[in-house]
Enzyme design. Structure first.
Site, PDB file in Angstrom:
ATOM      1  N   TRP A  47       5.930  -1.977  -4.616  1.00 44.99           N
ATOM      2  CA  TRP A  47       5.115  -1.197  -5.545  1.00 44.99           C
ATOM      3  C   TRP A  47       5.027  -1.911  -6.897  1.00 44.99           C
ATOM      4  CZ3 TRP A  47       5.305   1.357 -10.233  1.00 44.99           C
ATOM      5  CH2 TRP A  47       4.371   2.397 -10.412  1.00 44.99           C
TER       6      TRP A  47
ATOM      7  N   TRP B  65       9.561   7.119   0.511  1.00 42.14           N
ATOM      8  CA  TRP B  65      10.050   6.445  -0.694  1.00 42.14           C
ATOM      9  C   TRP B  65      11.525   6.082  -0.603  1.00 42.14           C
ATOM     10  CZ3 TRP B  65       6.980   3.961  -3.634  1.00 42.14           C
ATOM     11  CH2 TRP B  65       5.690   4.416  -3.895  1.00 42.14           C
TER      12      TRP B  65
ATOM     13  N   PHE C 298      -3.274   5.753 -10.536  1.00 45.26           N
ATOM     14  CA  PHE C 298      -2.491   6.476  -9.539  1.00 45.26           C
ATOM     15  C   PHE C 298      -3.417   7.272  -8.606  1.00 45.26           C
ATOM     16  CE2 PHE C 298       2.202   6.942 -11.075  1.00 45.26           C
ATOM     17  CZ  PHE C 298       2.316   5.572 -11.133  1.00 45.26           C
ATOM     18  N   SER C 299      -2.812   8.098  -7.762  1.00 50.33           N
ATOM     19  CA  SER C 299      -3.571   8.769  -6.697  1.00 50.33           C
ATOM     20  C   SER C 299      -4.607   9.752  -7.208  1.00 50.33           C
ATOM     21  CB  SER C 299      -2.608   9.489  -5.760  1.00 50.33           C
ATOM     22  OG  SER C 299      -1.934   8.521  -4.996  1.00 50.33           O
TER      23      SER C 299
ATOM     24  N   GLU D 206       3.651  16.608  -5.491  1.00 50.27           N
ATOM     25  CA  GLU D 206       2.675  15.524  -5.606  1.00 50.27           C
ATOM     26  C   GLU D 206       1.513  15.768  -4.644  1.00 50.27           C
ATOM     27  OE1 GLU D 206       5.439  11.723  -6.806  1.00 50.27           O
ATOM     28  OE2 GLU D 206       5.235  12.051  -4.672  1.00 50.27           O
TER      29      GLU D 206
ATOM     30  N   GLN E 205      -3.538   3.512  -2.717  1.00 52.73           N
ATOM     31  CA  GLN E 205      -2.692   2.962  -3.752  1.00 52.73           C
ATOM     32  C   GLN E 205      -2.326   1.536  -3.336  1.00 52.73           C
ATOM     33  OE1 GLN E 205      -1.009   4.882  -6.828  1.00 52.73           O
ATOM     34  NE2 GLN E 205      -3.187   4.990  -6.431  1.00 52.73           N
TER      35      GLN E 205
ATOM     36  N   ASP F  77      -2.302  13.276  -9.526  1.00 51.83           N
ATOM     37  CA  ASP F  77      -2.889  13.304  -8.176  1.00 51.83           C
ATOM     38  C   ASP F  77      -4.008  14.333  -8.033  1.00 51.83           C
ATOM     39  OD1 ASP F  77      -0.859  11.461  -7.844  1.00 51.83           O
ATOM     40  OD2 ASP F  77       0.471  12.841  -6.780  1.00 51.83           O
TER      41      ASP F  77
ATOM     42  N   MET G  27       0.859  -1.189   0.000  1.00 54.97           N
ATOM     43  CA  MET G  27       0.000   0.000   0.000  1.00 54.97           C
ATOM     44  C   MET G  27       0.892   1.235   0.000  1.00 54.97           C
ATOM     45  SD  MET G  27      -2.703   1.310   2.907  1.00 54.97           S
ATOM     46  CE  MET G  27      -1.509   1.741   4.165  1.00 54.97           C
ATOM     47  N   ASN G  28       0.469   2.310  -0.752  1.00 52.86           N
ATOM     48  CA  ASN G  28       1.059   3.626  -0.470  1.00 52.86           C
ATOM     49  C   ASN G  28      -0.035   4.654  -0.244  1.00 52.86           C
ATOM     50  OD1 ASN G  28       1.753   2.974  -3.507  1.00 52.86           O
ATOM     51  ND2 ASN G  28       1.845   5.173  -3.525  1.00 52.86           N
ATOM     52  N   ASP G  29      -0.110   5.728  -0.987  1.00 53.88           N
ATOM     53  CA  ASP G  29      -0.952   6.878  -0.628  1.00 53.88           C
ATOM     54  C   ASP G  29      -2.421   6.557  -0.316  1.00 53.88           C
ATOM     55  OD1 ASP G  29       1.307   7.713  -1.977  1.00 53.88           O
ATOM     56  OD2 ASP G  29       0.247   8.918  -3.438  1.00 53.88           O
TER      57      ASP G  29
END
Ligand code: FRU
Length: 524
Positions: free
Chosen positions: A82, A325, A114-115, A240, A74, A189, A56-58
Site C-alpha cells: 500500500w 488487512w 481513497f475509496s 468503512e 485502490q 468512502d 491493489m485494494n478496494d
C-alpha cells in the site's frame, strides 16, 4: 510456455504521457499481445481480476455506462505494498473479461485518492456534461497524509471528478473538496446513488463508528440528513466502505433496503469483514430492527465489497477485495498483490421466516465453466473416505448437491498440503482449516486458527455446495450463497486429490458431483 523466443520476454513498457486537463502524468502499462507468459506467475488468479502489476485494494466507482462495466480500484502503481492511493481502472462488457485502462485518478494537492463511487449524471445536475452526453462522476475521499502525520483529525475530505468520454479521461472539480471535515478522524468512502424518492443524490459516508447520510441536488453542495449505527451492529473496528440499496424479497412483492458496512477489525474470523443490515430507507433515514450481527461472508478474504450503480435491469452486482488487512501486505506474490472476488449477484430471500442476503456468482460466470464435465453420484459409507483425483490444476468449479450435513472435504497435493472444510450438522457449523493448506508462515496471523461459520438457518434437505478454486483463492457458496466463505490459499502445488470423509453413521449421498475447468480470462 511459448516456443517462439520472440514471445519469451515479458515486455512491459511504461508509457508516460501528459493529460492536458489534469496536468497529471498518465502512466500506462502496455503489454505486448501474444506474450504467453502474461498472467502466468505462481499464484496468479486466472479468472479473477488482478492488476497487471503492483498493489491493489478496494474496488471503487463500480458503475455501468454505455455498455461498459467500469471497475476502478485502490491502486499504488509503484510498489506491491500500500502507498499513495490512485484509482486504477479496468473495463468489461461482460463482467468476465477485463481490459486494463490507464490510471484514472492521481493524488493531488488535497491528498491521496481513497475509496469512493461513481454515478452517471443523467439529468446533468452538475452541469459537467450535456443532456446528450451526461458526465460520469466519481466521488471519492481525499486523504491528506501530511495532515494525518501532523496529528490532525480533519485529514479526510470528499472530492469529485468527471469524465465526458466514458471514463477515458478525468477532470477534477475545481472547487474540491465538496465536503470538508468536521473533526471526524475516519470520514470516508462515499457511496453515492440516485435517490428516486427525493429525486436527488444520496451519499453514504463512513464516519468512525457510524454511517452518515447526506443529500445533494447537484453532487457539489451536500447536506447531512441523518446517521445510523452508533448503537447497532458490530463495532470491533472502524466502519468503512458503506453501500445501501433496495432489493425485492425473492418471490414476493416486498422490498427491503440492505446496508453493507465493512469493518476493520472485528470480523467473526478476525481482521476485516463486511456486515449487513436489513431495514427500510425513507429517503433520508435508514432504520433496522435487526438485533443480531449479520455477515456477508465468513471467510477472511472478502472486504470492502460494494455494488454497481446503473446496471441494466437494476441487477445488484457486488465485487469485494479478496484480502485482509491483517496480512494483505505480506502475501507471497511478487509482481502484483491482491485480487477481487468474482462479481456476485446479491439477492434477498426469506428463509425459515428470516431475511437472508445471498451472494452468488453472476449468472454470466457460467460461460467460463466447462459444463461438459462429467457429473456423477457418489455414495460414501459411514466413517469412510472417498478419494477422487482432481484434474483442473486449481482452476475449477466443484459442485454437487447433498442433504447430508456431516462430512469433511479435504483438498490435498503431493507436497502434503491439505485444506479441510468440515460440515458439522449437530453443531450447525462449517469449519474451514487452512493451517496446512500451503504457504502460511509469510504472516503471523494468516492461518493460526480454524475459521467457523454458523449455518443455523440452513434449510433441511438437499442444498448445493459450490466451490471456485483459482490458483490462490477459494470461494465456497452453500445453498446459492446463503452461506459464503472466501479465502486466499497458497498451496505449494495444485491440489490433486479431493477426499470426502463421511463423519456420520449413515450413508453419505453426493449428487451430481462435477469438477469443471474454468476458462482463464487473461490468455492472449
Ligand atoms: C478499506 C480502506 C478504505 C480506504 C481505503 C484506503 O480497505 O481502508 O476505508 O478508503 O481502504 O486505501
Amino acid at each position: 510456455m511459448a516456443s517462439n523466443p520472440k514471445y519469451l520476454i515479458v515486455i512491459a513498457l511504461l508509457v508516460l504521457v501528459f493529460s492536458c486537463k489534469d496536468k497529471e502524468p498518465i502512466k500506462q502499462l502496455v503489454t505486448i499481445e501474444n506474450d504467453s507468459t502474461y498472467y502466468t506467475e505462481d499464484y496468479r488468479p486466472q479468472f479473477h481480476f488482478t492488476p497487471e502489476r503492483n498493489w491493489m485494494n478496494d474496488p471503487n466507482g463500480l458503475v455501468y455506462h454505455q455498455g461498459v462495466y467500469h471497475l476502478f480500484y485502490q491502486y499504488y502503481p509503484d510498489d506491491i505494498v500500500w502507498g499513495p492511493m490512485h484509482w486504477g481502472h479496468a473495463v468489461s462488457s461482460d463482467m468476465l473479461h477485463w481490459e486494463h485502462k490507464p490510471i484514472a485518478l492521481y493524488p493531488d494537492e488535497n491528498g491521496f485518492i481513497f475509496s469512493g463511487s461513481a454515478v452517471v449524471d443523467a439529468n446533468n445536475t452538475t452541469g459537467f456534461g450535456t443532456a446528450n452526453n451526461p458526465a460520469l462522476v466519481t466521488i471519492f475521499t481525499y486523504h491528506d497524509m501530511e495532515g494525518e502525520q501532523a496529528g490532525k483529525t480533519d485529514f479526510q475530505t470528499q472530492g469529485i471528478a468527471y469524465s465526458l468520454d466514458n471514463g477515458d479521461s478525468w477532470t477534477k472539480y475545481k472547487d474540491n473538496p465538496v465536503i470538508g471535515n468536521t473533526e471526524v478522524r475516519d470520514f470516508r468512502d462515499p457511496k453515492v446513488f440516485w435517490n428516486e424518492k427525493e429525486e436527488l443524490w444520496t451519499m453514504l459516508l463512513a464516519a468512525g463508528d457510524h454511517l452518515q447520510i447526506w443529500n445533494s441536488t447537484n453532487l457539489k453542495e451536500w447536506e447531512q440528513v441523518s446517521e445510523f449505527g452508533k448503537n447497532q451492529g458490530a463495532h470491533g473496528g472502524v466502519w468503512e466502505c458503506p453501500d445501501m440499496f433496495p432489493l425485492q424479497v425473492d418471490g414476493t412483492g416486498e422490498t427491503k433496503w440492505v446496508l453493507l458496512i465493512s469493518i476493520n477489525p472485528g470480523a467473526p474470523n478476525g481482521g476485516n469483514g463486511t456486515q449487513y443490515f436489513i431495514g427500510d430507507f425513507d429517503g433520508k433515514t435508514f432504520a433496522s430492527d435487526q438485533a443480531e450481527n449479520r455477515w456477508l461472508d465468513f471467510g477472511r478474504d472478502n472486504y470492502a465489497g460494494v455494488t454497481y450503480n446503473n446496471t441494466p435491469n437494476k441487477e445488484r452486482i457486488c465485487i469485494g477485495w479478496m484480502s485482509n488487512w491483517d496480512y494483505a501486505r505480506e502475501t507471497p506474490t511478487e509482481k502484483w498483490r491482491s485480487a477481487s472476488t468474482v462479481p456476485r449477484t446479491l439477492s434477498l430471500s426469506k428463509i425459515n421466516g428470516l431475511y437472508e442476503l445471498l451472494n452468488y456468482p453472476l449468472k454470466n460466470f457460467d460461460k467460463l465453466v466447462d459444463i461438459g464435465a462429467k457429473a456423477e453420484d457418489i455414495i460414501v459409507k459411514p466413517n469412510e473416505t472417498n478419494i477422487m483425483s482432481l484434474a483442473t490444476e486449481n482452476q475449477s468449479e466443484i459442485r454437487f448437491k447433498t442433504a447430508a450435513r456431516d462430512f469433511v472435504l479435504s483438498f490435498k497435493n503431493d507436497s502434503t498440503d491439505s485444506l479441510a472444510i468440515a460440515l458439522d450438522g449437530k453443531n450447525k457449523m462449517i469449519t474451514f482449516d487452512r493451517r496446512n493448506s500451503g504457504l502460511t508462515d509469510f504472516a503471523a496471523n494468516f492461518a493460526t486458527t480454524v475459521q467457523k461459520m454458523p449455518i443455523d438457518n440452513l434449510p433441511e434437505g438437499e442444498v448445493e455446495i459450490r466451490i471456485l478454486l483459482d490458483a490462490s483463492s477459494i470461494e465456497l457458496f452453500i445453498h446459492q450463497g446463503q452461506y459464503v466463505m472466501t479465502n486466499q490459499l497458497f498451496p505449494r502445488d495444485a491440489y490433486t486429490t479431493l477426499e470426502i470423509l463421511n463423519t456420520s453413521n449413515v450413508e453419505l449421498q453426493v449428487k451430481g458431483f462435477r469438477e469443471s475447468a474454468v476458462a482463464g480470462i487473461w490468455k492472449n
